[in-house]
Motif scaffolding. Structure first.
Motif, short mmCIF file in Angstrom:
data_model
loop_
_atom_site.label_atom_id
_atom_site.label_comp_id
_atom_site.label_asym_id
_atom_site.label_seq_id
_atom_site.Cartn_x
_atom_site.Cartn_y
_atom_site.Cartn_z
N LEU A 22 28.79 -24.79 19.47
CA LEU A 22 28.92 -23.66 20.39
C LEU A 22 30.19 -23.79 21.23
O LEU A 22 30.63 -24.89 21.56
CB LEU A 22 27.71 -23.58 21.32
N THR A 60 28.75 -21.21 26.91
CA THR A 60 27.45 -21.86 26.82
C THR A 60 26.96 -22.16 28.24
O THR A 60 27.68 -22.77 29.03
CB THR A 60 27.53 -23.17 26.01
N GLU A 69 23.39 -19.55 24.48
CA GLU A 69 24.67 -19.12 23.90
C GLU A 69 24.96 -17.72 24.42
O GLU A 69 24.17 -16.79 24.20
CB GLU A 69 24.63 -19.10 22.37
N ARG A 104 27.42 -14.32 24.47
CA ARG A 104 28.34 -13.62 23.56
C ARG A 104 29.04 -12.50 24.32
O ARG A 104 28.52 -11.39 24.47
CB ARG A 104 27.57 -13.04 22.37
N GLY A 115 26.36 -15.07 16.04
CA GLY A 115 26.00 -16.42 16.42
C GLY A 115 24.50 -16.58 16.29
O GLY A 115 23.94 -16.36 15.22
#
Length: 276
Positions: A35, A40, A53, A55, A136
């Motif tokens: 990651l 993160t 995670e 995005r 992801g």
């Protein structure tokens, strides 16, 4: 985030993912993706560690705001002030209540994002009327993939899917009222799609979420003891967070599709992750 309707859970197929993950562990590091530390988020809660995670391709303003408040330590010590079994866990309001916020202006709606076809997305389904997959680890739904194929320069209109572990920005009734509140899904609740901003997904710590004290508010609420962006930790203290590669995710998708048949959904997919 006011809506508190309880829904019947849609369970993820954990066993299949674990079996495939075990096979991946016996292979090579090509089965894993590290990651991005800059996107993160690590929450040290009173029940354990939660790793998300984020995005920014899905919700750039939301991710930017979360990083800002994290670095200002606004989130440290805040309660999980509303936790409803089989639905949602909410936190992130400085007043530890629904409807709170910060001195910063509210955020614009980011319920819909444009998936650039140059991004690496793992598609789980591509029917004539819709598509779904993962950016992801984060599940999304979109218009049919052929809409983007008509013009390679046209981004695909997409939105985050509210599956177990999906992370989003809470808001009040107005769609442009998100400010600081975070929510984490405790089960699949797809009626929230396109109505709330999804910015990421819990990759480590789903079990921690499910242990949070229930209530509105809980009698003894759990707290976020500290919240940090992984990139802000000293390199020597920084855990390496890895999730399954696209190849492994594709194998999990295919196995789950065979098992579920017509009932197949992206919310049935658990993305393997590990911390090194």
């Amino acid at each position: 985030m006011k809506n508190s309707l309880r829904l019947i859970p849609s369970l993820s197929i954990l066993l299949s993912s674990c079996m495939i993950l075990g096979a991946a562990n016996s292979q090579t590091n090509d089965d894993w993706r590290t990651l991005d530390p800059a996107n993160t988020l690590i929450i040290e809660s009173s029940k354990g560690r939660i790793i998300i995670e984020m995005r920014p391709e899905m919700a750039a303003k939301a991710v930017e705001r979360i990083k800002l408040l994290t670095r200002e330590k606004i989130y440290d010590g805040l309660q999980f002030h509303r936790v409803i079994p089989k639905f949602v866990a909410q936190t992130g309001n400085p007043n530890n209540k629904d409807g709170g916020g910060t001195s910063y202006p509210n955020l614009p709606p980011e319920m819909i994002f444009r998936l650039n076809t140059s991004l690496i997305a793992t598609f789980a389904s591509k029917s004539s009327d819709a598509a779904s997959g993962f950016l992801g680890s984060v599940p999304f739904q979109s218009l049919p993939i052929n809409e983007a194929n008509k013009n390679s320069q046209t981004p695909l209109r997409s939105w985050g899917a509210h599956c177990l572990g999906s992370a989003g920005m809470g808001r009040n009734e107005a769609r442009d009222s998100a400010n600081s509140e975070l929510y984490f899904m405790l089960d699949a609740t797809r009626r929230l799609d396109r109505d709330y901003t999804v910015f990421g997904r819990v990759v480590i710590g789903t079990d921690v979420l499910l242990k949070l004290a229930h209530g509105e508010p809980p009698a003894q609420p759990d707290i976020m003891k500290s919240v940090r962006v992984l990139a802000d930790l000293p390199v020597a203290e920084r855990p390496k967070v890895r999730i399954a590669s696209v190849q492994v995710i594709n194998r999990i998708i295919e196995k789950t599709r065979q098992e579920r048949g017509a009932d197949f959904s992206i919310c049935d997919i658990t993305i393997p992750a590990k911390v090194e």
